[in-house]
Design a protein around this motif. Structure first.
Motif, PDB file in Angstrom:
ATOM      1  N   MET A 133       0.829  -1.197   0.000  1.00  0.00           N
ATOM      2  CA  MET A 133       0.000   0.000   0.000  1.00  0.00           C
ATOM      3  C   MET A 133       0.869   1.254   0.000  1.00  0.00           C
ATOM      4  SD  MET A 133      -3.033   0.940   2.696  1.00  0.00           S
ATOM      5  CE  MET A 133      -3.908   2.515   2.622  1.00  0.00           C
ATOM      6  N   VAL A 134       2.005   1.204   0.703  1.00  0.00           N
ATOM      7  CA  VAL A 134       2.953   2.322   0.701  1.00  0.00           C
ATOM      8  C   VAL A 134       3.495   2.529  -0.711  1.00  0.00           C
ATOM      9  CG1 VAL A 134       5.193   3.105   1.557  1.00  0.00           C
ATOM     10  CG2 VAL A 134       3.564   2.030   3.127  1.00  0.00           C
ATOM     11  N   LEU A 135       3.816   1.443  -1.415  1.00  0.00           N
ATOM     12  CA  LEU A 135       4.316   1.539  -2.788  1.00  0.00           C
ATOM     13  C   LEU A 135       3.282   2.196  -3.699  1.00  0.00           C
ATOM     14  CD1 LEU A 135       6.402   0.853  -4.991  1.00  0.00           C
ATOM     15  CD2 LEU A 135       5.309  -1.403  -5.177  1.00  0.00           C
ATOM     16  N   VAL A 136       2.030   1.752  -3.611  1.00  0.00           N
ATOM     17  CA  VAL A 136       0.981   2.338  -4.453  1.00  0.00           C
ATOM     18  C   VAL A 136       0.779   3.812  -4.109  1.00  0.00           C
ATOM     19  CG1 VAL A 136      -1.460   2.197  -5.092  1.00  0.00           C
ATOM     20  CG2 VAL A 136      -0.154   0.107  -4.710  1.00  0.00           C
ATOM     21  N   MET A 137       0.893   4.145  -2.833  1.00  0.00           N
ATOM     22  CA  MET A 137       0.766   5.545  -2.411  1.00  0.00           C
ATOM     23  C   MET A 137       1.841   6.409  -3.072  1.00  0.00           C
ATOM     24  SD  MET A 137      -1.028   7.444  -0.041  1.00  0.00           S
ATOM     25  CE  MET A 137      -1.311   8.461  -1.481  1.00  0.00           C
ATOM     26  N   ILE A 138       3.068   5.916  -3.093  1.00  0.00           N
ATOM     27  CA  ILE A 138       4.170   6.665  -3.701  1.00  0.00           C
ATOM     28  C   ILE A 138       3.908   6.891  -5.186  1.00  0.00           C
ATOM     29  CG2 ILE A 138       6.632   6.607  -4.283  1.00  0.00           C
ATOM     30  CD1 ILE A 138       7.048   4.920  -1.749  1.00  0.00           C
ATOM     31  N   ARG A 139       3.532   5.835  -5.887  1.00  0.00           N
ATOM     32  CA  ARG A 139       3.333   5.946  -7.330  1.00  0.00           C
ATOM     33  C   ARG A 139       2.145   6.848  -7.662  1.00  0.00           C
ATOM     34  NH1 ARG A 139       7.914   5.137  -9.229  1.00  0.00           N
ATOM     35  NH2 ARG A 139       6.916   5.070 -11.299  1.00  0.00           N
ATOM     36  N   LEU A 140       1.078   6.787  -6.871  1.00  0.00           N
ATOM     37  CA  LEU A 140      -0.069   7.663  -7.115  1.00  0.00           C
ATOM     38  C   LEU A 140       0.297   9.112  -6.868  1.00  0.00           C
ATOM     39  CD1 LEU A 140      -3.020   8.259  -7.715  1.00  0.00           C
ATOM     40  CD2 LEU A 140      -3.572   7.622  -5.353  1.00  0.00           C
ATOM     41  N   ARG A 142       3.238  10.458  -6.941  1.00  0.00           N
ATOM     42  CA  ARG A 142       4.188  10.867  -7.988  1.00  0.00           C
ATOM     43  C   ARG A 142       3.459  11.211  -9.278  1.00  0.00           C
ATOM     44  NH1 ARG A 142       7.399   8.458 -12.089  1.00  0.00           N
ATOM     45  NH2 ARG A 142       9.521   9.324 -12.226  1.00  0.00           N
ATOM     46  N   ARG A 143       2.449  10.420  -9.615  1.00  0.00           N
ATOM     47  CA  ARG A 143       1.677  10.682 -10.829  1.00  0.00           C
ATOM     48  C   ARG A 143       0.909  12.000 -10.714  1.00  0.00           C
ATOM     49  NH1 ARG A 143      -0.383   7.878 -15.239  1.00  0.00           N
ATOM     50  NH2 ARG A 143       0.658   5.953 -14.594  1.00  0.00           N
ATOM     51  N   LEU A 144       0.374  12.277  -9.537  1.00  0.00           N
ATOM     52  CA  LEU A 144      -0.421  13.487  -9.346  1.00  0.00           C
ATOM     53  C   LEU A 144       0.432  14.741  -9.270  1.00  0.00           C
ATOM     54  CD1 LEU A 144      -3.092  12.282  -6.748  1.00  0.00           C
ATOM     55  CD2 LEU A 144      -3.493  12.867  -9.145  1.00  0.00           C
ATOM     56  N   THR A 145       1.595  14.648  -8.651  1.00  0.00           N
ATOM     57  CA  THR A 145       2.417  15.834  -8.417  1.00  0.00           C
ATOM     58  C   THR A 145       3.523  16.019  -9.450  1.00  0.00           C
ATOM     59  OG1 THR A 145       3.965  14.641  -6.969  1.00  0.00           O
ATOM     60  CG2 THR A 145       2.025  15.650  -5.935  1.00  0.00           C
ATOM     61  N   GLY A 146       3.882  14.961 -10.171  1.00  0.00           N
ATOM     62  CA  GLY A 146       4.997  15.040 -11.096  1.00  0.00           C
ATOM     63  C   GLY A 146       6.343  15.052 -10.412  1.00  0.00           C
ATOM     64  N   SER A 147       6.392  14.699  -9.136  1.00  0.00           N
ATOM     65  CA  SER A 147       7.628  14.781  -8.359  1.00  0.00           C
ATOM     66  C   SER A 147       7.906  13.462  -7.649  1.00  0.00           C
ATOM     67  CB  SER A 147       7.524  15.905  -7.329  1.00  0.00           C
ATOM     68  OG  SER A 147       8.568  15.846  -6.381  1.00  0.00           O
ATOM     69  N   THR A 148       9.061  12.887  -7.931  1.00  0.00           N
ATOM     70  CA  THR A 148       9.467  11.690  -7.192  1.00  0.00           C
ATOM     71  C   THR A 148       9.644  12.010  -5.716  1.00  0.00           C
ATOM     72  OG1 THR A 148      10.551  10.714  -9.119  1.00  0.00           O
ATOM     73  CG2 THR A 148      11.268   9.946  -6.961  1.00  0.00           C
ATOM     74  N   LEU A 149      10.168  13.191  -5.415  1.00  0.00           N
ATOM     75  CA  LEU A 149      10.374  13.589  -4.024  1.00  0.00           C
ATOM     76  C   LEU A 149       9.061  13.621  -3.262  1.00  0.00           C
ATOM     77  CD1 LEU A 149      12.104  14.670  -1.698  1.00  0.00           C
ATOM     78  CD2 LEU A 149      11.785  16.973  -2.643  1.00  0.00           C
ATOM     79  N   LEU A 150       8.048  14.261  -3.834  1.00  0.00           N
ATOM     80  CA  LEU A 150       6.758  14.331  -3.140  1.00  0.00           C
ATOM     81  C   LEU A 150       6.096  12.953  -3.088  1.00  0.00           C
ATOM     82  CD1 LEU A 150       5.310  17.721  -4.444  1.00  0.00           C
ATOM     83  CD2 LEU A 150       6.195  17.197  -2.159  1.00  0.00           C
ATOM     84  N   GLY A 151       6.337  12.126  -4.095  1.00  0.00           N
ATOM     85  CA  GLY A 151       5.826  10.764  -4.031  1.00  0.00           C
ATOM     86  C   GLY A 151       6.438   9.994  -2.873  1.00  0.00           C
ATOM     87  N   VAL A 152       7.750  10.134  -2.703  1.00  0.00           N
ATOM     88  CA  VAL A 152       8.438   9.473  -1.592  1.00  0.00           C
ATOM     89  C   VAL A 152       7.942  10.020  -0.257  1.00  0.00           C
ATOM     90  CG1 VAL A 152      10.679   9.228  -0.449  1.00  0.00           C
ATOM     91  CG2 VAL A 152      10.476   8.824  -2.900  1.00  0.00           C
ATOM     92  N   VAL A 153       7.724  11.325  -0.183  1.00  0.00           N
ATOM     93  CA  VAL A 153       7.192  11.919   1.051  1.00  0.00           C
ATOM     94  C   VAL A 153       5.834  11.316   1.381  1.00  0.00           C
ATOM     95  CG1 VAL A 153       6.267  14.033   2.061  1.00  0.00           C
ATOM     96  CG2 VAL A 153       8.485  14.073   0.914  1.00  0.00           C
ATOM     97  N   ALA A 154       4.982  11.162   0.369  1.00  0.00           N
ATOM     98  CA  ALA A 154       3.673  10.547   0.605  1.00  0.00           C
ATOM     99  C   ALA A 154       3.826   9.134   1.153  1.00  0.00           C
ATOM    100  CB  ALA A 154       2.865  10.528  -0.695  1.00  0.00           C
ATOM    101  N   GLY A 155       4.765   8.372   0.585  1.00  0.00           N
ATOM    102  CA  GLY A 155       4.999   7.024   1.087  1.00  0.00           C
ATOM    103  C   GLY A 155       5.506   7.011   2.514  1.00  0.00           C
ATOM    104  N   LEU A 156       6.392   7.948   2.840  1.00  0.00           N
ATOM    105  CA  LEU A 156       6.906   8.032   4.204  1.00  0.00           C
ATOM    106  C   LEU A 156       5.803   8.394   5.196  1.00  0.00           C
ATOM    107  CD1 LEU A 156      10.323   9.829   3.564  1.00  0.00           C
ATOM    108  CD2 LEU A 156       9.989   7.452   4.257  1.00  0.00           C
TER     109      LEU A 156
END
Length: 541
Positions: A133-140, A142-156
């Motif tokens: 679920m953390v992985l899917v959160m990161i990818r979603l 990242r898709r919404l924000t266009g930022s790998t950093l913000l995707g990783v923050v969401a996962g954290l």
């Protein structure tokens, strides 16, 4: 866009994500996921007891694995299982009146099949799914924000939430429905990207013919919607609560499709999209989800005769003056007739289960029941295990002589994350209404459809951990707000510096909050005074 309009926030985000190295994106995503898995597997087998409703779902899973359907258990079943006995004296021959579908229990059964019928075995599936679920959160994100950093923050943020963390270490159903629901949302967002990209290829210039509906035939099959339908079917096949967000996001898909056609020049896009996009979307989402849902009851259907004989005259059937199932006294059929009879019995069974949920529980009470109006503020956490009154000098207790120690596992969200998430949710409502940024619509529709329906059931015992399906949308609200603080330019600026400081400080506070509550998330030994330091309100006791 081909219309010459300035790029939207989403278009800028998609442009940025295309420029980012996919290897870096996947490496970061997998690294955070593995960290989440490590935390969730750490001492997963403790405490060595049935925690809260594990007493139902772990035994149901074992029965599904070995008998094909859930069976009633004996009064001594828990003690016998913890002693290593799973056969003699544990289960009766009669089916159990279960009140939730079977998907989550089959996943729990998979863990039991690999690791055995013990606490680690019945919890490991939740740990794996919670980490995914953390992985899917990161990818979603990242898709919404266009930022790998913000995707990783969401996962954290999701990784370090106490509610998601503890549910990932329990054999309950809620982490499974939250996972499949999040997968469903991700598929719908991916379909929005796919649909617009497909339109752009098929319509290189704006449509000027007022009679044109735009492309139809080449957009009838939408693979991401099909995967979404499978995900929603599995979510509903875990707990029925996923029906509400499916309906809400189905309408949102229609709105997105209409907006896409409007941007390419189609006149009357809402009505025309209802036909050319809405009907295929209904097939991909609702009908596919329905087929998947029914398929998840295969074990029940194969043993329908057991339920017809033993549970067609339950107290739930007669609670509102109902009758026995008509299939009870029908002769056994064969072939297609047997399938039809079993499906009819399943329908009657669903009526009984609905009566259980909506009427039978209305007069019940529970110590940890809470009003859903306060769930997002963490009004009433749920204690799932406790070992109290541990005397000084025993079990490592170093409390003063006039005090004692205890261990507890508490289903409590990370206060920093949830309370800030509520503010971010309000901001998302304003941004969706004010700037018409569709990404905030994902947050608002997701939070509303997973939380507000519970308000109609606040006259029966329901629990705050049901809000785990709302948590991903609070996380998305937070990372979108961070993205707003950081701005779109990668060049140094006062705004970006301030955004980095505020966002970074918040993430650190979430991490510190998680570390502070770690002992009551993981059954650690605490003195009574140390425990009270973590119980901030009397309602948390």
């Amino acid at each position: 866009m081909t219309t010459g309009a300035p790029p939207s926030a989403w278009e800028r985000a998609r442009s940025r994500v295309r420029l980012e190295d996919p290897f870096v994106g996947w490496t970061a995503s997998i690294a955070v996921t593995l960290m989440a898995l490590f935390l969730r597997l750490w001492k997963l087998g403790t405490p060595r007891i049935f925690e809260f409703d594990e007493t139902y779902y772990a035994k149901d899973a074992w029965a599904l694995l070995n008998y094909g359907f859930e069976r009633d258990s004996t009064d001594k079943a828990n003690d016998l299982i913890l002693q290593g006995q799973t056969l003699s004296g544990v289960f009766k021959d009669t089916p159990e009146m279960i009140v939730h579908p079977e998907v989550g229990k089959w996943l729990i059964a998979a863990g039991i099949k690999v690791f055995g019928m013990d606490p680690f075995g019945w919890r490991v599936a939740a740990a794996v799914i919670g980490s995914l679920m953390v992985l899917v959160m990161i990818r979603l994100a990242r898709r919404l924000t266009g930022s790998t950093l913000l995707g990783v923050v969401a996962g954290l943020l999701l990784c370090f939430d106490g509610l998601q963390f503890v549910l990932s270490r329990l054999a309950l159903l809620d982490i499974f429905v939250a996972f499949f629901l999040l997968c469903g949302v991700h598929c719908l967002v991916a379909d929005r990207d796919w649909h617009r990209a497909r339109l752009a290829r098929l319509v290189p210039e704006p449509i000027t013919d007022a009679r044109s509906w735009g492309p139809v035939r080449r957009l009838l099959f939408r693979p991401w919607l099909l995967l979404g339908g499978v995900s929603w079917g599995l979510a509903i096949g875990t707990k029925w609560e996923a029906v509400y967000p499916l309906a809400a996001f189905g309408v949102l898909v229609w709105a997105w499709s209409a907006g896409a056609r409007r941007s390419f020049g189609v006149r009357w896009p809402v009505l025309r999209s209802a036909v050319v996009d809405g009907i295929p979307a209904f097939v991909h989402l609702v009908l596919v989800a329905f087929v998947v849902y029914v398929a998840t009851w295969t074990g029940w259907l194969i043993h329908a005769h057991e339920y017809e004989q033993h549970l067609s005259a339950t107290q739930y059937t007669h609670f509102d003056g109902g009758q026995d199932w008509p299939t009870r006294d029908e002769p056994d059929a064969s072939g297609l007739g047997e399938v039809t009879q079993s499906l009819r019995s399943l329908w009657y069974y669903h009526q009984d289960v609905y009566t259980f949920h909506t009427q039978f529980l209305n007069d019940s009470t529970h110590t940890y029941a809470s009003k859903p109006s306060g769930w997002l503020l963490l009004n009433r956490p749920v204690g799932v295990a406790a070992d109290t009154d541990i005397k000084p000098g025993t079990q490592g207790c170093n409390a003063p002589a006039d005090s004692d120690c205890l261990r507890q596992v508490l289903l409590l969200g990370n206060p920093t994350l949830w309370w800030a998430g509520c503010l971010a949710l309000i901001f998302a409502v304003v941004m969706w209404a004010g700037s018409r940024d569709w990404r905030y619509g994902v947050v608002v529709v997701g939070a509303a459809s997973t939380w507000l329906p519970w308000l109609q059931y606040d006259d029966r015992p329901i629990f705050s951990f049901y809000a785990v399906i709302t948590l991903p949308f609070l996380v998305l609200a937070l990372v979108l707000a961070m993205g707003r603080l950081l701005g779109t330019s990668a060049l140094p600026s006062g705004r970006r510096t301030a955004g980095v400081i505020v966002s970074g400080t918040f993430v650190v506070l979430v991490l510190l909050n998680f570390a502070w509550f770690w002992p009551i998330y993981t059954d650690q030994l605490l003195t009574h005074s140390e425990w009270l330091d973590r119980i901030w309100f009397s309602r948390w006791i």
